[in-house]
Design a protein around this motif. Sequence first.
Motif, mmCIF file in Angstrom:
data_model
loop_
_atom_site.group_PDB
_atom_site.id
_atom_site.type_symbol
_atom_site.label_atom_id
_atom_site.label_comp_id
_atom_site.label_asym_id
_atom_site.label_seq_id
_atom_site.Cartn_x
_atom_site.Cartn_y
_atom_site.Cartn_z
ATOM 1 N N VAL A 291 47.527 47.633 44.151
ATOM 2 C CA VAL A 291 47.993 46.413 43.885
ATOM 3 C C VAL A 291 48.292 45.708 45.417
ATOM 4 N N GLN A 292 48.961 46.636 46.341
ATOM 5 C CA GLN A 292 49.168 45.943 47.458
ATOM 6 C C GLN A 292 47.746 45.632 48.273
ATOM 7 N N VAL A 293 46.758 46.577 48.126
ATOM 8 C CA VAL A 293 45.534 46.434 48.932
ATOM 9 C C VAL A 293 44.850 45.095 48.316
ATOM 10 N N SER A 294 44.965 44.995 47.040
ATOM 11 C CA SER A 294 44.238 43.799 46.373
ATOM 12 C C SER A 294 44.830 42.399 46.831
ATOM 13 N N LEU A 295 46.045 42.400 47.259
ATOM 14 C CA LEU A 295 46.938 41.133 47.670
ATOM 15 C C LEU A 295 46.553 40.934 48.959
ATOM 16 N N LYS A 296 46.781 41.961 49.875
ATOM 17 C CA LYS A 296 46.703 41.790 51.430
ATOM 18 C C LYS A 296 44.976 41.755 51.949
ATOM 19 N N SER A 297 44.243 42.004 50.937
ATOM 20 C CA SER A 297 42.472 41.798 51.137
ATOM 21 C C SER A 297 41.972 40.480 50.981
ATOM 22 N N LEU A 298 42.995 39.596 50.680
ATOM 23 C CA LEU A 298 42.459 38.422 50.163
ATOM 24 C C LEU A 298 41.985 37.238 51.307
ATOM 25 N N ALA A 299 41.074 36.421 51.017
ATOM 26 C CA ALA A 299 40.803 35.376 51.978
ATOM 27 C C ALA A 299 41.745 34.156 51.447
ATOM 28 N N PRO A 300 41.731 33.333 52.335
ATOM 29 C CA PRO A 300 42.532 31.944 51.857
ATOM 30 C C PRO A 300 41.988 31.482 50.270
ATOM 31 N N LEU A 301 43.040 31.180 49.538
ATOM 32 C CA LEU A 301 42.655 30.795 48.096
ATOM 33 C C LEU A 301 42.186 31.919 47.219
ATOM 34 N N GLY A 302 42.205 33.021 47.670
ATOM 35 C CA GLY A 302 41.876 34.321 47.060
ATOM 36 C C GLY A 302 42.668 34.732 45.664
ATOM 37 N N ARG A 303 41.902 35.420 44.943
ATOM 38 C CA ARG A 303 42.495 35.641 43.730
ATOM 39 C C ARG A 303 42.514 37.070 43.321
ATOM 40 N N ALA A 304 43.855 37.775 43.108
ATOM 41 C CA ALA A 304 43.848 39.341 42.815
ATOM 42 C C ALA A 304 44.059 39.456 41.445
ATOM 43 N N VAL A 305 43.192 40.268 40.895
ATOM 44 C CA VAL A 305 43.378 40.367 39.278
ATOM 45 C C VAL A 305 43.638 41.772 39.020
ATOM 46 N N VAL A 306 44.858 41.969 38.531
ATOM 47 C CA VAL A 306 45.545 43.413 38.112
ATOM 48 C C VAL A 306 45.205 43.671 36.789
ATOM 49 N N VAL A 307 44.462 44.862 36.680
ATOM 50 C CA VAL A 307 44.011 45.577 35.558
ATOM 51 C C VAL A 307 44.569 46.880 35.019
ATOM 52 N N GLY A 308 44.954 47.735 36.187
ATOM 53 C CA GLY A 308 45.406 49.049 36.061
ATOM 54 C C GLY A 308 46.765 49.047 35.485
ATOM 55 N N LEU A 309 46.928 50.091 34.612
ATOM 56 C CA LEU A 309 48.186 50.263 34.010
ATOM 57 C C LEU A 309 49.324 50.774 35.129
ATOM 58 N N ASN A 310 50.569 50.200 35.175
ATOM 59 C CA ASN A 310 51.412 50.613 36.361
ATOM 60 C C ASN A 310 52.855 49.895 35.721
ATOM 61 N N HIS A 311 53.596 50.687 35.663
ATOM 62 C CA HIS A 311 55.038 50.394 35.219
ATOM 63 C C HIS A 311 56.192 50.470 36.439
ATOM 64 N N ILE A 312 55.625 50.634 37.503
ATOM 65 C CA ILE A 312 56.595 50.610 38.794
ATOM 66 C C ILE A 312 56.420 49.376 39.533
ATOM 67 N N ALA A 313 57.481 48.859 39.827
ATOM 68 C CA ALA A 313 57.602 47.807 40.729
ATOM 69 C C ALA A 313 56.877 47.725 41.960
ATOM 70 N N VAL A 314 56.095 46.657 42.259
ATOM 71 C CA VAL A 314 55.220 46.404 43.522
ATOM 72 C C VAL A 314 55.793 45.493 44.356
ATOM 73 N N PRO A 315 56.383 46.015 45.586
ATOM 74 C CA PRO A 315 56.747 45.016 46.500
ATOM 75 C C PRO A 315 55.880 44.056 47.073
ATOM 76 N N VAL A 316 56.077 42.652 47.292
ATOM 77 C CA VAL A 316 55.152 41.659 47.433
ATOM 78 C C VAL A 316 55.668 40.902 48.766
ATOM 79 N N ASP A 317 55.103 40.562 49.738
ATOM 80 C CA ASP A 317 55.580 39.876 50.644
ATOM 81 C C ASP A 317 55.048 38.399 50.314
#
Length: 353
Positions: free
Chosen positions: A255-281
């Motif tokens: 999930v962090q890779v998906s967010l940190k790899s985005l270009a300006p105005l990029g969209r990260a779409v999360v599909v994988g099942l995960n019940h663990i809290a993900v830290p987000v900057d």
Amino acid sequence: MNAPTAQTMRAVRMSAPGAPVTLMEIPIPACGPRDVLIRVRAAGICHSDAHYRSGRSPVHPLPLTLGHEIAGDVVAVGADVTGLPVGTRVALHYLVICGTCPDCRAGREQFCRTGLMLGHFTDGGWAEYIVVPAWNAVPLPDAVPYEHGAVMMCSSATSLHALRKGRLQPGESVLVIGAGGLGMSAIQLATGLGASQVIAVDRDAQKLALAAQFGAISVSAADRTVDEVVTAVREASHGRGVDVALELVGSVDTVQVSLKSLAPLGRAVVVGLNHIAVPVDSYRDIIGREAELIGSNDHLRSELEELMVMASTGRLDLRHVVTNTVPLDADAINGVLDALDRHAAPVRTVIVP
């Protein structure tokens, strides 16, 4: 094709969380006036099924026949069913809905107030037969094998829905994190929808090699930190980042890779099942780029019809994605589920009863 003359059938069922699935003899389900009885010809084994067996995602009522990727033949129809004659090849939309609640009427059937998912909250397709409402049966073109039709009902459909949620536009770049069954469909679908570049991330060298055959730029995540993977993705995207990232694994790192790899105005779409809290900057990863973090859940029947056209015209080719078949045998199926738990399974395995 005739309706079965026997009264019982074989089915592989889950009886308790954390326990192996077992082969049972159960009654063939009755066909109601708006239902169709399907002779199952192929049923996929999805990573979600491993989550169900382990108890990570609750299943009820138990015992329950698993399996939500299903294709087969119509062998009997209810009195009120028209347009699906006996002998029709079909694949099954796995959401059984009411059709009348506000969400159903608005075309958001995944949020049906009383909806049930095949193989999760009502009996699925790891069996010789299954009964579903006629609305759930999507005609399967003759050019599409049963095994491919079954896999399309989840991995391909979920990938297409995620790309739609990501609002992919022709000429944009796509990152696919997880080059398994969903990922291989996502790579082809993104290309078919006009993506200018597709980058695939996985730990498995063989899966990355297959991704490359479908035209993706492969980035290995083996023995790399999140930041190292992100750097490799940005290098592959000429330093800009990607417009749409599909997260298909379900881990904190991905999930962090998906967010940190985005270009300006990029969209990260999360599909994988995960019940663990993900830290987000929130500033660096979202606000500063005006990026979006989007959830994608299930898919729509209309998207299945779109997939049938893509598959029958060769724009979606699953010959190298359905890599294994097994019989309707509990030991064989448990072995595939064990491999999925270890993230060591082939791209996609399909049960052929």
